[in-house]
Each structure stands twice: as structure tokens, then as C-alpha cells.
Design a protein around this motif. Structure first.
Motif, PDB file in Angstrom:
ATOM      1  N   LEU A 724      -0.452  47.288  45.799  1.00  0.00           N
ATOM      2  CA  LEU A 724      -1.476  46.422  45.114  1.00  0.00           C
ATOM      3  C   LEU A 724      -2.994  46.777  45.575  1.00  0.00           C
ATOM      4  O   LEU A 724      -3.815  46.751  44.634  1.00  0.00           O
ATOM      5  CB  LEU A 724      -1.324  45.134  45.254  1.00  0.00           C
ATOM      6  CG  LEU A 724       0.240  44.596  44.868  1.00  0.00           C
ATOM      7  CD1 LEU A 724       0.471  43.080  45.264  1.00  0.00           C
ATOM      8  CD2 LEU A 724       0.223  44.678  43.334  1.00  0.00           C
ATOM      9  N   GLU A 725      -3.320  47.435  46.989  1.00  0.00           N
ATOM     10  CA  GLU A 725      -4.372  47.621  47.278  1.00  0.00           C
ATOM     11  C   GLU A 725      -4.988  49.185  47.042  1.00  0.00           C
ATOM     12  O   GLU A 725      -5.820  49.520  47.219  1.00  0.00           O
ATOM     13  CB  GLU A 725      -4.671  47.211  48.688  1.00  0.00           C
ATOM     14  CG  GLU A 725      -4.645  45.766  48.929  1.00  0.00           C
ATOM     15  CD  GLU A 725      -4.749  45.519  50.465  1.00  0.00           C
ATOM     16  OE1 GLU A 725      -4.552  46.448  51.241  1.00  0.00           O
ATOM     17  OE2 GLU A 725      -4.951  44.184  50.799  1.00  0.00           O
ATOM     18  N   SER A 726      -3.946  49.845  46.547  1.00  0.00           N
ATOM     19  CA  SER A 726      -3.824  51.318  46.434  1.00  0.00           C
ATOM     20  C   SER A 726      -5.260  51.571  45.437  1.00  0.00           C
ATOM     21  O   SER A 726      -5.433  51.103  44.468  1.00  0.00           O
ATOM     22  CB  SER A 726      -2.766  52.102  45.789  1.00  0.00           C
ATOM     23  OG  SER A 726      -3.031  53.037  45.302  1.00  0.00           O
ATOM     24  N   GLU A 727      -6.376  52.429  45.677  1.00  0.00           N
ATOM     25  CA  GLU A 727      -7.344  52.854  45.061  1.00  0.00           C
ATOM     26  C   GLU A 727      -6.851  53.665  43.947  1.00  0.00           C
ATOM     27  O   GLU A 727      -7.324  53.486  42.852  1.00  0.00           O
ATOM     28  CB  GLU A 727      -8.247  53.784  45.871  1.00  0.00           C
ATOM     29  CG  GLU A 727      -8.823  52.931  46.943  1.00  0.00           C
ATOM     30  CD  GLU A 727      -9.902  53.790  47.744  1.00  0.00           C
ATOM     31  OE1 GLU A 727      -9.972  55.077  47.426  1.00  0.00           O
ATOM     32  OE2 GLU A 727     -10.444  53.429  48.799  1.00  0.00           O
ATOM     33  N   THR A 728      -5.533  54.477  43.851  1.00  0.00           N
ATOM     34  CA  THR A 728      -5.068  55.173  42.699  1.00  0.00           C
ATOM     35  C   THR A 728      -4.718  54.172  41.738  1.00  0.00           C
ATOM     36  O   THR A 728      -4.941  54.346  40.636  1.00  0.00           O
ATOM     37  CB  THR A 728      -4.133  56.126  43.408  1.00  0.00           C
ATOM     38  OG1 THR A 728      -4.442  56.888  44.394  1.00  0.00           O
ATOM     39  CG2 THR A 728      -3.344  56.847  42.219  1.00  0.00           C
ATOM     40  N   LEU A 729      -4.217  53.058  42.026  1.00  0.00           N
ATOM     41  CA  LEU A 729      -3.681  52.243  41.195  1.00  0.00           C
ATOM     42  C   LEU A 729      -4.986  51.442  40.454  1.00  0.00           C
ATOM     43  O   LEU A 729      -5.018  51.319  39.359  1.00  0.00           O
ATOM     44  CB  LEU A 729      -2.913  51.027  41.821  1.00  0.00           C
ATOM     45  CG  LEU A 729      -2.364  49.831  40.950  1.00  0.00           C
ATOM     46  CD1 LEU A 729      -1.472  50.443  39.715  1.00  0.00           C
ATOM     47  CD2 LEU A 729      -1.726  48.572  41.811  1.00  0.00           C
ATOM     48  N   ALA A 731      -7.671  52.735  39.995  1.00  0.00           N
ATOM     49  CA  ALA A 731      -8.535  53.764  38.974  1.00  0.00           C
ATOM     50  C   ALA A 731      -7.711  53.777  37.866  1.00  0.00           C
ATOM     51  O   ALA A 731      -8.318  53.778  36.702  1.00  0.00           O
ATOM     52  CB  ALA A 731      -8.576  54.750  39.735  1.00  0.00           C
ATOM     53  N   ALA A 732      -6.476  53.708  37.794  1.00  0.00           N
ATOM     54  CA  ALA A 732      -5.430  53.865  36.778  1.00  0.00           C
ATOM     55  C   ALA A 732      -5.643  52.648  35.829  1.00  0.00           C
ATOM     56  O   ALA A 732      -5.756  52.831  34.598  1.00  0.00           O
ATOM     57  CB  ALA A 732      -4.003  54.114  37.270  1.00  0.00           C
ATOM     58  N   LEU A 733      -5.424  51.465  36.424  1.00  0.00           N
ATOM     59  CA  LEU A 733      -5.928  50.256  35.619  1.00  0.00           C
ATOM     60  C   LEU A 733      -7.124  50.395  35.027  1.00  0.00           C
ATOM     61  O   LEU A 733      -7.299  49.859  33.945  1.00  0.00           O
ATOM     62  CB  LEU A 733      -5.678  49.132  36.535  1.00  0.00           C
ATOM     63  CG  LEU A 733      -4.075  49.025  37.264  1.00  0.00           C
ATOM     64  CD1 LEU A 733      -4.330  47.765  37.964  1.00  0.00           C
ATOM     65  CD2 LEU A 733      -3.172  48.738  35.941  1.00  0.00           C
ATOM     66  N   GLU A 734      -7.894  50.515  35.698  1.00  0.00           N
ATOM     67  CA  GLU A 734      -9.556  50.925  34.908  1.00  0.00           C
ATOM     68  C   GLU A 734      -9.669  51.515  33.877  1.00  0.00           C
ATOM     69  O   GLU A 734     -10.061  51.461  32.789  1.00  0.00           O
ATOM     70  CB  GLU A 734     -10.588  51.026  36.128  1.00  0.00           C
ATOM     71  CG  GLU A 734     -12.026  50.669  35.656  1.00  0.00           C
ATOM     72  CD  GLU A 734     -13.020  51.083  36.603  1.00  0.00           C
ATOM     73  OE1 GLU A 734     -14.301  51.035  36.346  1.00  0.00           O
ATOM     74  OE2 GLU A 734     -12.542  51.282  37.849  1.00  0.00           O
ATOM     75  N   LYS A 735      -9.062  52.811  34.035  1.00  0.00           N
ATOM     76  CA  LYS A 735      -9.181  53.718  33.206  1.00  0.00           C
ATOM     77  C   LYS A 735      -8.490  53.496  31.881  1.00  0.00           C
ATOM     78  O   LYS A 735      -9.009  53.542  30.740  1.00  0.00           O
ATOM     79  CB  LYS A 735      -8.636  55.070  33.821  1.00  0.00           C
ATOM     80  CG  LYS A 735      -8.621  56.369  32.552  1.00  0.00           C
ATOM     81  CD  LYS A 735      -7.972  57.457  33.295  1.00  0.00           C
ATOM     82  CE  LYS A 735      -8.106  58.784  32.406  1.00  0.00           C
ATOM     83  NZ  LYS A 735      -7.510  59.873  32.817  1.00  0.00           N
TER      84      LYS A 735
END
Length: 752
Positions: A724-729, A731-735
Motif C-alpha cells: 500500500l505504501e509502494s511508490e510504484t503503486l 505512480a500507477a494509480l496516479e497515471k
């Protein structure tokens, strides 16, 4: 060595204000002369009012001495008392337990007689819970029958695990309790070291240690799970066997096996919080311990069920078990010696299930440990009408999975579709090595046949099935009137007053009413059961529909119209019981016995199983991905039919869970019919991880209590947080302009 007292009784005190007076009353009223006894109360930094109770008693009784120290745990607290004890003997008692009034005098007087022979004397222990005595330990039921000295080489199953002991005060040479952090076997470890010196134990027939099992704050109640126990427990057992580089004495073999056995059966041995290689390594450690235990210790262990003996032997890499068939007898050899012999093959009938086509599905399994040690499946046959026989397919039964997904015994499940128009008599039998083995039938409670009570008939749909002594079943079609007559006769002959009253009332009620029941579970406000009830309520088909509510009425009444409120029934009420026994269908978003049955326990429902004619429709409330065959398989589930909503479920439930295709109803989840489909779609992902039962303790029917600390330290939780705290996650949600919605299971939600 000179002593001021004959005995010192050491009492650790921590957070026990509710139980402490009972313990202290039992001590100050002992029959021993009080000048011969000192009572050492050691306050281990208790946060409650325990210290006030200690001081109050000390002011009244000169034999009581009170000490206070910082919190260090049970072992360190006992050691604190040992260092200050001035008695010839040391006795211990936990402050939520108590002694019989003759204990201290009786035990110490006996010790005086055998002082040179033993270093430790034990005495009777009586466990109890909520004022009711529980079953005593096997050492008292089988071995410690008479006062005296027992040689542990001859009596390996005495198994002195707990602290109902008296030992010598050896001053500077006293053994102390192990203070390793998180170590929970301090009683056992202490006793073992004392007993190693002479390998003999004394037993005093006078005295009793009353062991309370109803203290919810005790170490046993709060810390005894695999997460806390596995590593320190295994390290200790390995260390114990390490004391004996060659042959391990039988007593300590039995100690190790007993420890593994009871933890396994209590579901607290196997570390299911480990995964992959770590879990396999844990199993290897257990098997290496077993390799140093003789087969005879397992085979001769008292009161151990046959299938569990075989399970443990099968885990020993050096067990050398040889099965074979001799004529019509099943035999096993262990180390070249016979230890198991049977002339009959067990067949367990699980359930008689009515089908839509008027036939009856008979579910059961081959109930024999023989197949634990052979690779082939049993040759199971059904013989119809005394002549025609056909082989039935079998598969591993989930009833052999007894402890957290471990296949303890290889039972083989079968199903047989009985056509009552063609079959008037049938029987099952098994062949092994070409020999037919005589069958011994037994029945699970849900089958509704109880030969020990002479209740040998059940009505299934419109078919009467009778079990007769020569191991055949007779089959007969019945009219509706004949069904009522048969069940009325059974009721009047075999059932007690209250049970008979409810049964007769239900038989009468179902003549005049068609009943369907709908239900969800207390954890949700509304689910598929609710929505299906609302959808079906106004149908004009002669069916009376009731919604069974499990939450307080005031929390759910706003969900229903005034007419619908007239058809609400409280879960577990007398009305619910009547409707349940009268019902045609039970439609539920949660199935299993406890979510749908109004009877508190399976035992309570036993007297009604053979007159329950309803079928259960499981209104699936999610898509089942996890492997949960022990809970959801066709052979042991309460569901007759399941509403499914995907091709994946069709494949999963037929291939892995062995449901028949005609037991599955392809549809959508009824609660989704209430989604506003005119609203614009939103970019959302639902993250809904399931719960883990090894973090929870069952506290009642379908209710659990969660170990919050264990959850928050676990890989399960830490990996969830990391995701849940992953930066990759992020970024993907924002994109993608996507919202991630997190929905934890209600059982585990509070822990996060």
C-alpha cells in the motif's frame, strides 16, 4: 542444611485481583501448622490491585511475606522466590489456581518418607473451567494410582509437565527456572532437569492442585499459539534430546512426543505463518525429533487415536512400517512386530442428500488407516439388490484433514446416486489384494442414523432409507402422509419430551406452510440473503418467506417495509427453530452449520438431523480463489446448491471442490442488481485481502477474536503495508487516474 520452615510456597502475582483471594484462602487455611510454612507472595509489577490484596492478607497472617519487584515474567519471579525461600521444601502455585486444604501437609509428610529416593514429588491436579471439572491428565488416569515412588524407566508416560510439584530446597545448588524471553515451557523444563538426577518421581495420594483454565489473561490463554511458541519450543526440545547423544531415555522420548502431539491437536504446533522453504525447514526439524523417538513410544501412547498413531509413525523417516493383507485381515508391522490388526473395513456415511430428479445422493468415505501406508486407492463397490455390483470412484477425503490443512489420515471419499425406483437394497464393500473385507458401518451426525440408539431409519426427500444389521440398506418410496407417519413414530419412540414437542410441532406446521428462510451473518448489515429476500418477498407462489436477522433488531429494522417486518425472525429463537425444521429452502450468503442453524451446537441439532428436509442454497458472496477444501468441498459443505457468477467458479468448484454440475447455478450476485448502472463508471480497484485463521481464536459460532500484536508483526501485515505504501503503486494509480479502495475482512479489520 538448617531451615526455618518445613516448606516455602512461592506465589508469583501478576494481574490476578479477580482470582487471588481464592488462592490465598486455600493457602492460609492449610492443615499444616502455620509455624512450619511460609507463603512468599512476589508481586511482579502487577498493574491492578493485586498488591493491595497481598498486603491485606499479610497483615492478617504472619506466615505471608510480600515482595515487590519490576515486571520480569513468571520464571524470574519464581526464581526470586527460590532465592529467598527458607523452607526445607519448595512448592509453587500460580495465583489464579488453588490447593485443597490438606495439600501442603500431605505432600511434605510424604516427601519426608522418601527423601533419599527422589528429588521431586507430584500430587493430583484437577483442571477446571467455569466451575466445572475437566478431564484429568493421563498420568492420573492410567499410572499414578497409588502413593509411592515410580521409576521413570518403567513409567515413561507419567509426563510431569506442570508445576503441581514439591522439590527439595538445596540452597546455592537449587535449580532455577529458565528465563529465556518468550519461553513458555518453564514448568516442563524445570521438572525435567530435576528428574534427570535420579529418574524417579514420588507421588503423594494426599493433596490436590486445582488448575484454573478460565483466566482469559493467563499466559496459556494469550500466548499459546504457533507464532509465539514454535521457535522457542523447538529449540528447547532439540536441546532436551541433545542431553542424550546416544540413546534417549524412554521418559524423555515420551515427553517430546507428548509435547508435539498435544500442540498439533490443539492447532498450535505447525508454523503456518511461515511460507515456502522456511515452512519445509520447520517440518524437517519436527521429523528429526521424531527420528529419535522409538516406534513403541508412539504405538503404546495411551488414549491416542489409531489414525493419529499412524500419522506420527508416517512422519518418522525411520519408522519402517510394513502393511499387508492376510486372508481377510489387515495387518501392520513396525520394527518387525505386529501393532495393528483389523478384520473389518470402515465405511463412514456422511450424508443422505435429496436431488432434483428424485434420487438420493449418498456421501461417505472409506474409514481405514490402512491406506496411509499403501499407494493405491481402495477398491470400493456398491452392490444393488443383492446381485449387481459396480465400482465407485474415490478421492482423498477432506475429513482426513484434521489440523490446519494437514492430511492426517488418508480417507477416501465417495458418492453414490441411488435411484429408489430401481434399487430396493444396497450395500458397500471394499476389496484389497483380491479379498473382500467385511464392512463396519458408522455414521456422522448429519447422516441422521444413530444405531446406538436403535434409530436406524431416515427420510430423505420422499425416500425412506433403513439400515439393517447385516450391513444392507433398504430403500422405499413414501407418500407425503407416510413421511409424516414415519417421522411421528420415530419421534414418539426415540426422543425426549422437549425434543419430541418441537419435532411434532414442525411435522404439523410443514403440512400447512411452505417455508423459505433467508439469512446473512452478524458481521454484515446486509448481503445476498437480504437482497434475495427483498427480491422474492412479493412473489405470489404460496411460499412464506422469512429473513433471519443476527444483528440487534433496532440496527436493521429500517431496511424493511412494514409488511416485510412481519416476516423477520430472530436467529436462534424458538420461532427460528420451528421454521428451520419446517423449511423447504434455506438461502444464505454464508453457509456451514453455525451460520444457518438456530441450534447452538452440533450436539443440540443431532436430534433433528433426520427430519430436516430443506436444501441449502448458497448465495455466494464472493469469488472463491483460495484453496479451502476442508471448509467448502462438496462432501462436507452444508450447501446443496451454489449460485456462481463466473466460469472460473464453475471450473474451480467442479474440479477442485468436486461439486456436481447440477449443484451450481450460474447467475450474478443478487446484491449487484442494486448498483446504479446509469451512473458514469469510476476508475477504481478494490483491494480486499482475506484473513488468516492462525491470527485468530474462535470464541463462539462464527465469531473470532484477533491477536492484534501477532497480526502487526507478521509478514502478512508487513507485506500488505509495503504494497500500500509502494511508490510504484502510487505512480500507477496516479497515471491511470485510479482510486484504490481497501476493504479488509471484518474479522481482521480492527488489527490494521
Amino acid at each position: 542444611m538448617d531451615f526455618k520452615y518445613k516448606v516455602s510456597v512461592i506465589v508469583p502475582v501478576y494481574n490476578v485481583e479477580e482470582f487471588l483471594p481464592r488462592c490465598l484462602d486455600s493457602l492460609v487455611n492449610q492443615t499444616i501448622d502455620k509455624s512450619e510454612m511460609e507463603i512468599l507472595l512476589i508481586n511482579d509489577g502487577s498493574p491492578d490491585n493485586s498488591i493491595d490484596i497481598c498486603n491485606e492478607y499479610a497483615a492478617k497472617y504472619p506466615c505471608i511475606k510480600v515482595f515487590s519487584k519490576e515486571n520480569e515474567g513468571l520464571s524470574a519471579t519464581r526464581n526470586y522466590g527460590i532465592h529467598r525461600a527458607q523452607g526445607k521444601y519448595l512448592m509453587f502455585i500460580d495465583s489464579d489456581d488453588y490447593f485443597s486444604l490438606d495439600t501442603v501437609k500431605g505432600v511434605t509428610d510424604f516427601f519426608d518418607k522418601v527423601y533419599d529416593e527422589v528429588d521431586l514429588v507430584t500430587y493430583y491436579e484437577q483442571p477446571f473451567r467455569n466451575g466445572r471439572n475437566l478431564k484429568s491428565h493421563l498420568r492420573f488416569r492410567y499410572y499414578l494410582k497409588h502413593e509411592g515412588v515410580y521409576d521413570l524407566e518403567e513409567y515413561p508416560y507419567i509426563l510431569q509437565m506442570r508445576i503441581n510439584v514439591c522439590v527439595k530446597n538445596l540452597g546455592e545448588e537449587n535449580l532455577l527456572f529458565d528465563t529465556t524471553p518468550n519461553f513458555r515451557q518453564e514448568d516442563q523444563e524445570y521438572n525435567n532437569r530435576v528428574l534427570m538426577r535420579k529418574m524417579k518421581i514420588g507421588y503423594s495420594a494426599t493433596g490436590c492442585y486445582y488448575y484454573a483454565k478460565d483466566n482469559e489473561n493467563s499466559i496459556v490463554a494469550t500466548k499459546f499459539n504457533a507464532i509465539n511458541l514454535f521457535e522457542p519450543s523447538m529449540a528447547y526440545l532439540e536441546r532436551l534430546l541433545g542431553y542424550f547423544p546416544d540413546k534417549v531415555p524412554p521418559y524423555f522420548q515420551a515427553i517430546v512426543f507428548h509435547d508435539l502431539r498435544w500442540k498439533f491437536e490443539s492447532r498450535i504446533l505447525l508454523p503456518h505463518h511461515y511460507e515456502g522453504e522456511a515452512y519445509e525447514m520447520a517440518l524437517t526439524r519436527i521429523r528429526e525429533l521424531l527420528a529419535r523417538i522409538d516406534n513403541a513410544i508412539i504405538i503404546n501412547y495411551p488414549d491416542l487415536k489409531e489414525y493419529l498413531k499412524d500419522f506420527w509413525l508416517s512422519q518418522k523417516k525411520n519408522a519402517n512400517i510394513i502393511p499387508y493383507v492376510r486372508a481377510t485381515r489387515l495387518m501392520f508391522l513396525a520394527d518387525g512386530k505386529p501393532f495393528y490388526s483389523r478384520t473389518k473395513m470402515g465405511i463412514k456415511i456422511v450424508r443422505f442428500q435429496p436431488l432434483d430428479n428424485g434420487n438420493v445422493l449418498v456421501r461417505g468415505y472409506v474409514d481405514s488407516v490402512f491406506f496411509n501406508f499403501v499407494d493405491e486407492k481402495p477398491e470400493l463397490y456398491v452392490e444393488e439388490n443383492g446381485t449387481d455390483a459396480k465400482r465407485l470412484d474415490t478421492q482423498l477425503s477432506t475429513f482426513g484433514v484434521l489440523v490446519r490443512y494437514v492430511q492426517v489420515v488418508k480417507l477416501y471419499a465417495f458418492e453414490y446416486e441411488l435411484d429408489p425406483e430401481k434399487v430396493q437394497r444396497f450395500r458397500f464393500y471394499v476389496k484389497t489384494d483380491g479379498f473382500e473385507i467385511e464392512t463396519a458401518y458408522s455414521f456422522r451426525q448429519q447422516a441422521g442414523i444413530y444405531p446406538d440408539r436403535d434409530l436406524t431409519e431416515i427420510v430423505c426427500g420422499n425416500t425412506l432409507i433403513s439400515y439393517i444389521n447385516n450391513h444392507n440398506f433398504l430403500v422405499k418410496r413414501l407418500t407425503a402422509k407416510e413421511i409424516d407417519e414415519a417421522e411421528t413414530e420415530q419421534t414418539e419412540m426415540f426422543f425426549k419430551e422437549y425434543t419430541a414437542e418441537l419435532r411434532l410441532k414442525a411435522i404439523q406446521y410443514r403440512r400447512q406452510h411452505r417455508i423459505w428462510l433467508y439469512s446473512d451473518l452478524y458481521t454484515v448489515e446486509k448481503d445476498n440473503g437480504y437482497y434475495q429476500f427483498i427480491n422474492d418477498f412479493d412473489k405470489k407462489d404460496g411460499v412464506e418467506r422469512y429473513y433471519v436477522y443476527t444483528r440487534p433488531y433496532e440496527e436493521i429494522e429500517y431496511l424493511f417495509t412494514e409488511e416485510q417486518k412481519k416476516r423477520l425472525v430472530e436467529f436462534g429463537s424458538e420461532q427460528h427453530k420451528l421454521l428451520y425444521l419446517s423449511a423447504e429452502l434455506v438461502l444464505s450468503a454464508f453457509y456451514g452449520r453455525s451460520p444457518i442453524s438456530p441450534f447452538k451446537t452440533e450436539k443440540d441439532e443431532t436430534d433433528y438431523y433426520n427430519m430436516e428436509h430443506f436444501r441449502v442454497i448458497y448465495l455466494q458472496h464472493g469469488v472463491l480463489h483460495a484453496s479451502l477444501r476442508t471448509q467448502n468441498s462438496a462432501e462436507n459443505a452444508r450447501a446443496d446448491k451454489i449460485v456462481i457468477s463466473s466460469d472460473f467458479e464453475m471450473r474451480n468448484l467442479t474440479e477442485n471442490y468436486k461439486y456436481r454440475h447440477d449443484a451450481l447455478i450460474p447467475s450474478s450476485m443478487v446484491r449487484y442488481d442494486h448498483i446504479d448502472r446509469t451512473a458514469p463508471p469510476k476508475g477504481r480497484i478494490l483491494f480486499a485481502p482475506s484473513w488468516r485463521d492462525y491470527f485468530t481464536t474462535s470464541i463462539g459460532a462464527s465469531k473470532w477474536e484477533t491477536n492484534l500484536a501477532a497480526v502487526q508483526k507478521s509478514d502478512y501485515f508487513l507485506n500488505m503495508v509495503a504494497f500500500l505504501e509502494s511508490e510504484t503503486l502510487a505512480a500507477a494509480l496516479e497515471k491511470g487516474n485510479i482510486t484504490l479502495e481497501v476493504k479488509l475482512h471484518p474479522i481482521i479489520a480492527d488489527a490494521a
